[in-house]
Write a protein that holds these residues in place. Structure first.
Motif, PDB file in Angstrom:
ATOM      1  N   LYS A   1      -5.518  11.693   5.694  1.00 56.39           N
ATOM      2  CA  LYS A   1      -4.183  10.280   5.456  1.00 56.39           C
ATOM      3  C   LYS A   1      -5.401   9.677   4.892  1.00 56.39           C
ATOM      4  N   ILE A   2      -4.207   8.909   3.405  1.00 55.60           N
ATOM      5  CA  ILE A   2      -5.111   8.344   2.608  1.00 55.60           C
ATOM      6  C   ILE A   2      -3.929   7.190   2.005  1.00 55.60           C
ATOM      7  N   GLU A   3      -4.629   6.099   1.021  1.00 56.68           N
ATOM      8  CA  GLU A   3      -3.906   5.011   0.263  1.00 56.68           C
ATOM      9  C   GLU A   3      -4.187   4.236  -0.183  1.00 56.68           C
ATOM     10  N   GLY A   4      -3.669   3.817  -1.753  1.00 59.86           N
ATOM     11  CA  GLY A   4      -4.206   2.937  -2.123  1.00 59.86           C
ATOM     12  C   GLY A   4      -3.149   2.023  -2.780  1.00 59.86           C
ATOM     13  N   ASP A   5      -3.680   1.167  -4.246  1.00 63.33           N
ATOM     14  CA  ASP A   5      -2.395   0.889  -3.911  1.00 63.33           C
ATOM     15  C   ASP A   5      -1.692   1.232  -4.958  1.00 63.33           C
ATOM     16  N   THR A   6      -1.622   1.519  -5.456  1.00 64.20           N
ATOM     17  CA  THR A   6      -0.273   2.700  -6.554  1.00 64.20           C
ATOM     18  C   THR A   6       0.482   3.849  -6.045  1.00 64.20           C
ATOM     19  N   LYS A   7       1.137   4.436  -6.640  1.00 65.91           N
ATOM     20  CA  LYS A   7       1.293   5.965  -6.334  1.00 65.91           C
ATOM     21  C   LYS A   7      -0.377   6.365  -7.169  1.00 65.91           C
ATOM     22  N   GLU A   8      -0.586   5.981  -8.257  1.00 67.87           N
ATOM     23  CA  GLU A   8      -1.416   6.071  -9.545  1.00 67.87           C
ATOM     24  C   GLU A   8      -2.737   6.498  -8.809  1.00 67.87           C
ATOM     25  N   SER A   9      -3.237   5.288  -8.345  1.00 64.89           N
ATOM     26  CA  SER A   9      -4.305   5.674  -7.188  1.00 64.89           C
ATOM     27  C   SER A   9      -4.429   6.513  -6.155  1.00 64.89           C
ATOM     28  N   ILE A  10      -3.172   6.818  -5.725  1.00 65.69           N
ATOM     29  CA  ILE A  10      -2.939   8.234  -4.912  1.00 65.69           C
ATOM     30  C   ILE A  10      -3.589   9.441  -5.602  1.00 65.69           C
TER      31      ILE A  10
ATOM     32  N   SER B   1      -7.222  24.801  -2.094  1.00 69.05           N
ATOM     33  CA  SER B   1      -6.104  24.239  -2.116  1.00 69.05           C
ATOM     34  C   SER B   1      -5.190  23.298  -1.484  1.00 69.05           C
ATOM     35  N   THR B   2      -4.613  22.044  -2.453  1.00 69.42           N
ATOM     36  CA  THR B   2      -3.685  20.748  -1.348  1.00 69.42           C
ATOM     37  C   THR B   2      -2.465  20.960  -1.467  1.00 69.42           C
ATOM     38  N   THR B   3      -1.493  20.260  -0.653  1.00 65.63           N
ATOM     39  CA  THR B   3      -0.474  19.836  -0.422  1.00 65.63           C
ATOM     40  C   THR B   3      -0.287  18.620  -0.237  1.00 65.63           C
ATOM     41  N   THR B   4       0.323  17.580  -0.984  1.00 70.93           N
ATOM     42  CA  THR B   4       0.221  16.092  -0.792  1.00 70.93           C
ATOM     43  C   THR B   4       2.124  15.735  -0.245  1.00 70.93           C
ATOM     44  N   CYS B   5       2.538  14.849   0.906  1.00 70.72           N
ATOM     45  CA  CYS B   5       3.452  14.346   1.151  1.00 70.72           C
ATOM     46  C   CYS B   5       3.393  13.154   1.132  1.00 70.72           C
ATOM     47  N   LEU B   6       4.056  12.246  -0.084  1.00 72.04           N
ATOM     48  CA  LEU B   6       4.411  10.288   0.320  1.00 72.04           C
ATOM     49  C   LEU B   6       4.763  10.233   0.763  1.00 72.04           C
TER      50      LEU B   6
ATOM     51  N   MET C   1       0.740  -1.391  -0.272  1.00 77.87           N
ATOM     52  CA  MET C   1      -0.336   0.437  -0.390  1.00 77.87           C
ATOM     53  C   MET C   1       0.730   0.847  -0.224  1.00 77.87           C
ATOM     54  N   THR C   2       0.525   1.862  -0.478  1.00 76.89           N
ATOM     55  CA  THR C   2       1.146   3.868  -0.823  1.00 76.89           C
ATOM     56  C   THR C   2       0.281   4.736   0.009  1.00 76.89           C
ATOM     57  N   GLN C   3       0.858   5.319   0.833  1.00 79.75           N
ATOM     58  CA  GLN C   3      -0.029   6.327   1.764  1.00 79.75           C
ATOM     59  C   GLN C   3       0.625   7.609   1.696  1.00 79.75           C
ATOM     60  N   ALA C   4      -0.455   8.635   1.466  1.00 75.65           N
ATOM     61  CA  ALA C   4       0.462  10.114   1.143  1.00 75.65           C
ATOM     62  C   ALA C   4      -0.589  11.114   2.211  1.00 75.65           C
ATOM     63  N   LEU C   5       0.052  12.052   2.689  1.00 76.01           N
ATOM     64  CA  LEU C   5      -0.758  12.937   4.021  1.00 76.01           C
ATOM     65  C   LEU C   5      -0.769  14.175   2.930  1.00 76.01           C
ATOM     66  N   VAL C   6      -2.102  14.912   3.279  1.00 76.99           N
ATOM     67  CA  VAL C   6      -3.032  16.168   2.449  1.00 76.99           C
ATOM     68  C   VAL C   6      -3.469  16.939   3.241  1.00 76.99           C
ATOM     69  N   LEU C   7      -2.829  18.250   2.991  1.00 77.40           N
ATOM     70  CA  LEU C   7      -2.569  18.908   3.736  1.00 77.40           C
ATOM     71  C   LEU C   7      -3.940  19.951   3.090  1.00 77.40           C
ATOM     72  N   LEU C   8      -4.960  20.819   3.566  1.00 77.80           N
ATOM     73  CA  LEU C   8      -6.081  20.786   2.837  1.00 77.80           C
ATOM     74  C   LEU C   8      -5.822  22.678   3.650  1.00 77.80           C
ATOM     75  N   LEU C   9      -6.017  23.908   2.418  1.00 72.99           N
ATOM     76  CA  LEU C   9      -7.222  24.962   2.627  1.00 72.99           C
ATOM     77  C   LEU C   9      -7.856  24.823   1.906  1.00 72.99           C
ATOM     78  N   VAL C  10      -9.059  25.462   3.205  1.00 69.89           N
ATOM     79  CA  VAL C  10     -10.735  24.954   2.663  1.00 69.89           C
ATOM     80  C   VAL C  10     -11.148  26.246   3.286  1.00 69.89           C
ATOM     81  N   ASP C  11     -12.745  26.631   2.602  1.00 73.26           N
ATOM     82  CA  ASP C  11     -13.303  28.333   2.557  1.00 73.26           C
ATOM     83  C   ASP C  11     -13.810  27.694   3.648  1.00 73.26           C
ATOM     84  N   PRO C  12     -13.993  28.430   4.737  1.00 67.37           N
ATOM     85  CA  PRO C  12     -14.062  28.438   6.277  1.00 67.37           C
ATOM     86  C   PRO C  12     -15.652  28.193   6.767  1.00 67.37           C
ATOM     87  N   LYS C  13     -16.399  28.566   5.583  1.00 64.66           N
ATOM     88  CA  LYS C  13     -17.570  28.437   5.599  1.00 64.66           C
ATOM     89  C   LYS C  13     -18.829  27.383   5.715  1.00 64.66           C
ATOM     90  N   ILE C  14     -17.511  26.390   5.531  1.00 68.00           N
ATOM     91  CA  ILE C  14     -17.859  25.239   5.408  1.00 68.00           C
ATOM     92  C   ILE C  14     -16.745  24.337   5.578  1.00 68.00           C
TER      93      ILE C  14
END
Length: 76
Positions: free
Chosen positions: A43-52, A68-73, A1-14
């Motif tokens: 934190k997400i996971e998938g079978d491959t980097k492509e699935s991530i 916006s998103t920032t992803t760290c494998l 399994m491949t895992q990644a951390l994704v950091l998000l900036l989100v509209d504060p109203k929602i």
């Protein structure tokens, strides 16, 4: 399994609805509010980097309210 951390900036109203949608997304292991330069940590996971990549581009970035998103494998 491949895992990644994704950091998000989100509209504060929602932030709550975005977090609930992300938590219901297949491939998401955990998701939490955080304090600092980002709003949500995912934190997400998938079978491959492509699935991530597909999870990020097709599901997470497509959610209304994501500014916006920032992803760290994870390498172990």
């Amino acid at each position: 399994m491949t895992q990644a951390l994704v950091l998000l900036l989100v509209d504060p109203k929602i932030e709550s609805s975005v977090l609930n949608e992300i938590r219901a997304t297949p491939g998401v292991i955990e998701a939490h509010y955080i304090y600092g330069p980002y709003d949500i940590f995912v934190k997400i996971e998938g079978d491959t980097k492509e699935s991530i990549r597909n999870l990020i581009f097709d599901k997470i970035r497509g959610l209304y309210g994501i500014q916006s998103t920032t992803t760290c494998l994870i390498y172990e």
